[in-house]
Design a protein around this motif. Structure first.
Motif, PDB file in Angstrom:
ATOM      1  N   LEU A  41       0.826  -1.216   0.000  1.00  0.00           N
ATOM      2  CA  LEU A  41       0.000   0.000   0.000  1.00  0.00           C
ATOM      3  C   LEU A  41       0.858   1.262   0.000  1.00  0.00           C
ATOM      4  O   LEU A  41       0.316   2.371  -0.081  1.00  0.00           O
ATOM      5  CB  LEU A  41      -0.943  -0.009   1.206  1.00  0.00           C
ATOM      6  N   GLY A  42       2.170   1.085   0.106  1.00  0.00           N
ATOM      7  CA  GLY A  42       3.072   2.235   0.034  1.00  0.00           C
ATOM      8  C   GLY A  42       3.176   3.039   1.312  1.00  0.00           C
ATOM      9  O   GLY A  42       3.663   4.179   1.288  1.00  0.00           O
ATOM     10  N   PHE A  43       2.749   2.465   2.452  1.00  0.00           N
ATOM     11  CA  PHE A  43       2.778   3.217   3.717  1.00  0.00           C
ATOM     12  C   PHE A  43       4.172   3.208   4.344  1.00  0.00           C
ATOM     13  O   PHE A  43       4.559   4.164   5.011  1.00  0.00           O
ATOM     14  CB  PHE A  43       1.756   2.648   4.708  1.00  0.00           C
ATOM     15  N   VAL A  44       4.915   2.096   4.185  1.00  0.00           N
ATOM     16  CA  VAL A  44       6.268   2.001   4.738  1.00  0.00           C
ATOM     17  C   VAL A  44       7.163   1.266   3.740  1.00  0.00           C
ATOM     18  O   VAL A  44       6.675   0.623   2.817  1.00  0.00           O
ATOM     19  CB  VAL A  44       6.314   1.236   6.086  1.00  0.00           C
ATOM     20  N   SER A  45       8.466   1.337   3.948  1.00  0.00           N
ATOM     21  CA  SER A  45       9.412   0.619   3.093  1.00  0.00           C
ATOM     22  C   SER A  45       9.961  -0.586   3.850  1.00  0.00           C
ATOM     23  O   SER A  45       9.826  -0.695   5.071  1.00  0.00           O
ATOM     24  CB  SER A  45      10.561   1.533   2.679  1.00  0.00           C
ATOM     25  N   ASP A  46      10.617  -1.473   3.091  1.00  0.00           N
ATOM     26  CA  ASP A  46      11.304  -2.636   3.679  1.00  0.00           C
ATOM     27  C   ASP A  46      12.247  -2.215   4.792  1.00  0.00           C
ATOM     28  O   ASP A  46      12.228  -2.758   5.901  1.00  0.00           O
ATOM     29  CB  ASP A  46      12.159  -3.325   2.594  1.00  0.00           C
ATOM     30  N   ASP A  47      13.102  -1.256   4.456  1.00  0.00           N
ATOM     31  CA  ASP A  47      14.149  -0.834   5.389  1.00  0.00           C
ATOM     32  C   ASP A  47      13.572  -0.253   6.674  1.00  0.00           C
ATOM     33  O   ASP A  47      14.128  -0.447   7.760  1.00  0.00           O
ATOM     34  CB  ASP A  47      15.072   0.193   4.721  1.00  0.00           C
ATOM     35  N   GLU A  48      12.436   0.467   6.549  1.00  0.00           N
ATOM     36  CA  GLU A  48      11.827   1.063   7.749  1.00  0.00           C
ATOM     37  C   GLU A  48      11.311  -0.019   8.701  1.00  0.00           C
ATOM     38  O   GLU A  48      11.508   0.066   9.919  1.00  0.00           O
ATOM     39  CB  GLU A  48      10.675   2.001   7.335  1.00  0.00           C
ATOM     40  N   ILE A  49      10.676  -1.055   8.137  1.00  0.00           N
ATOM     41  CA  ILE A  49      10.144  -2.132   8.990  1.00  0.00           C
ATOM     42  C   ILE A  49      11.281  -2.894   9.663  1.00  0.00           C
ATOM     43  O   ILE A  49      11.249  -3.145  10.876  1.00  0.00           O
ATOM     44  CB  ILE A  49       9.267  -3.097   8.167  1.00  0.00           C
ATOM     45  N   THR A  50      12.306  -3.279   8.890  1.00  0.00           N
ATOM     46  CA  THR A  50      13.407  -4.029   9.497  1.00  0.00           C
ATOM     47  C   THR A  50      14.163  -3.182  10.516  1.00  0.00           C
ATOM     48  O   THR A  50      14.595  -3.681  11.551  1.00  0.00           O
ATOM     49  CB  THR A  50      14.389  -4.535   8.413  1.00  0.00           C
TER      50      THR A  50
END
Length: 569
Positions: A41-50
């Motif tokens: 949905l474009g709310f967060v990126s991979d790097d932000e979650i990790t």
């Protein structure tokens, strides 16, 4: 983890409560993990979650896009386990295995991996969304498989528990379960994934506490997935319905066929699956042989024959009468060689009749007959009928008994070209086998034109091929001469996404072609042994299976391990 991840991301001001609600709605509708839904949905990126998970749980994070993993480490954890727990093994140092995972709090996954591998487990946080297909090769997308299984069971794939016992269901329930949309989708997924991987066979095997799905790719079986145990009967019934088999008969083996159309790259392919079921201790095992015309090579020059062997083979099949025998174990490519021979001979002036069990590929311009032992239509009966059909060329699927051998020999002696197969280890021993069946030496000597023994070995993946330093002694042990051992360069496949980390892609044939000339005929007439025939054939320039393999090793087509596995000195 889903709810905790949402709360953590809100607390870090990376998403709003409204965005979390939208992501949860998306997850409910489409399945998959919350983190994946938030990224889609474009709310967060991979790097932000990790990064958030790394800070929250004090576990290091890593970006797998730029990370390469040793193939030996990847093999420590099966692909279905990696998909189920969303993990990828990264490295092993001593007794510690480092794994990348999306959820560092999943102690069940870590315990399971520790028990499975015997190593201590050290987790790091990473986005696994594309890493599994990168390191394990293309397979069913985890999200799609997850969604199908969630539709079927109402549970997430990661949290499934296998049932030790499955209750018997009645016929009506079986039919209803097999026709449910999610089961249809799951079976279709298995079939299409087999096509994508280039598999030749699909094995669906029920055991006490799991169902195992394996594909045979380039002659080697690979575990692909373990669907939930509760789906066993529905999956098996669905395949049997597609093959028009009796789903109520579970005590006897059955054979059938599935013909489907499959869209690939905008083109429609016709796929043919030959189905065989057999009752086992925990249910029916199903094996599906994929017959894909695109994989059938009818150009004899591309099968792997050495030039001198190909010249002998073509000379034999272009003769107006006599017998050409192709020998080797099951799965050695005999049928492909025979079909290639027929394609070479198939003209408007020739009448070609084949007796096959089963007919694997339908060839235009060839009269193919399917054997049906239950009504008395066997190879011998078909051969007798063929002789009244004015044939030029006769193909017999296999010579299994004296009766078939006798009629085939008589046909070869009365002006027909006969092509057939036998199960023998090499070309010279085929002569002894025919005599052991009861055929007189003078009939064998006068009817047989040529014997071709063959094997299939895996080809090195050309995408990741690299040179390998091998001790000279190892080359000598494999069969190279001292002169060849000094100059031969060996290659190996490193393992990449193209070859599913195996280092091999495709197969090539090894051929031992023994042309029966006057000198060999004299030896056959006096009852010479296979050893004497072999010695004479070698003196006349016959290339043995091992020598054919070593030629392909030197050409960088295959490895010494493959040749040693399939041939003897």
């Amino acid at each position: 983890m889903s709810s905790r991840l949402g709360e953590i991301l809100i607390k870090e001001n990376l998403i709003t409560s409204e965005q979390l609600r939208q992501a949860l709605d998306h997850q409910k509708a489409n399945g998959g993990r919350l983190g994946t839904c938030l990224m889609k949905l474009g709310f967060v990126s991979d790097d932000e979650i990790t990064g958030v998970l790394s800070r929250q749980y004090g576990v290091p994070s890593i970006n797998l896009k730029y990370y390469e993993v040793d193939a030996a480490v990847i093999k420590l954890i099966p692909q279905d386990t990696a998909i189920r727990y969303q993990i990828v093994p990264l490295s092993r140092v001593g007794s510690t295995l480092t794994i990348a995972m999306t959820d560092p709090t999943n102690v069940f996954a870590m315990d399971d991996i520790k028990f499975m591998t015997g190593f201590n487990v050290e987790p790091v946080v990473a986005s696994i969304s594309e890493a599994i297909s990168k390191f394990y090769g293309e397979s069913q997308s985890e999200e799609e498989l997850n969604r199908v299984i969630k539709d079927l069971t109402g549970e997430d794939n990661a949290d499934l528990e296998l049932a030790a016992e499955v209750q018997e269901t009645n016929l009506a329930e079986l039919e209803r379960a097999a026709e449910e949309a999610p089961i249809i989708k799951l079976v279709n997924l298995i079939l299409t994934d087999a096509v994508k991987r280039g598999a030749s066979d699909i094995h669906i095997e029920p055991y006490e506490k799991e169902i195992r799905v394996r594909f045979r790719v380039d002659g080697i079986l690979q575990a692909v997935m373990s669907p939930p145990m509760k789906l066993r009967d529905a999956i098996i019934s669905r395949v049997k319905i597609m093959a028009k088999l009796d789903i109520s008969e579970k005590r006897l083996p059955q054979d059938g066929r599935i013909m489907i159309k499959y869209r690939k790259d905008g083109k429609i392919k016709d796929l043919d699956f030959r189905i065989s079921t057999i009752p086992t201790l925990y249910g029916e095992k199903i094996v599906m042989r994929l017959l894909d015309k695109e994989n059938l090579r009818l150009d004899m020059t591309k099968l792997g024959f050495e030039p001198e062997s190909l010249a002998k083979f073509e000379r034999a099949i272009l003769r107006p009468y006599g017998m050409v025998l192709v020998t080797g174990p099951t799965g050695s490519g005999k049928t492909n060689t025979l079909y290639s021979s027929i394609a070479r001979l198939n003209t408007a002036e020739t009448n070609i009749m084949t007796a096959e069990d089963p007919v694997e590929f339908q060839l235009m311009g060839v009269n193919q007959v399917q054997m049906k032992d239950q009504i008395g239509l066997n190879f011998a009966a078909a051969l007798r009928a063929f002789l009244r059909q004015d044939p030029n060329i006769i193909l017999v699927g296999e010579i299994r008994d004296f009766e078939t051998a006798e009629i085939a020999v008589k046909a070869a002696l009365t002006g027909h070209l006969v092509l057939s197969t036998l199960h023998t280890n090499d070309a010279p021993s085929t002569i002894s086998r025919l005599m052991n069946m009861g055929i007189e030496p003078f009939l064998v000597a006068t009817s047989v034109n040529l014997i071709c023994a063959q094997r299939l070995v895996r080809k090195i993946c050309q995408n990741c091929r690299e040179p390998l330093d091998v001790p000279e002694q190892a080359l000598l042990d494999a069969g190279f001469t001292p002169e060849e051992a000094k100059t031969t360069k060996i290659s190996i496949g490193k393992g990449c996404g193209t070859c599913n980390k195996t280092g091999y892609k495709g197969r090539v044939g090894l051929y031992e072609v023994m042309e029966i000339n006057d000198e060999l005929r004299e030896l056959i007439l006096v009852g010479a042994s296979a050893l004497e025939l072999k010695k004479k054939a070698l003196d006349q320039g016959m290339i043995m299976l091992r020598r054919s393999g070593l030629t392909k090793v030197a050409a960088g087509l295959t490895t010494i391990e493959e040749v040693v596995r399939e041939t003897v000195l």
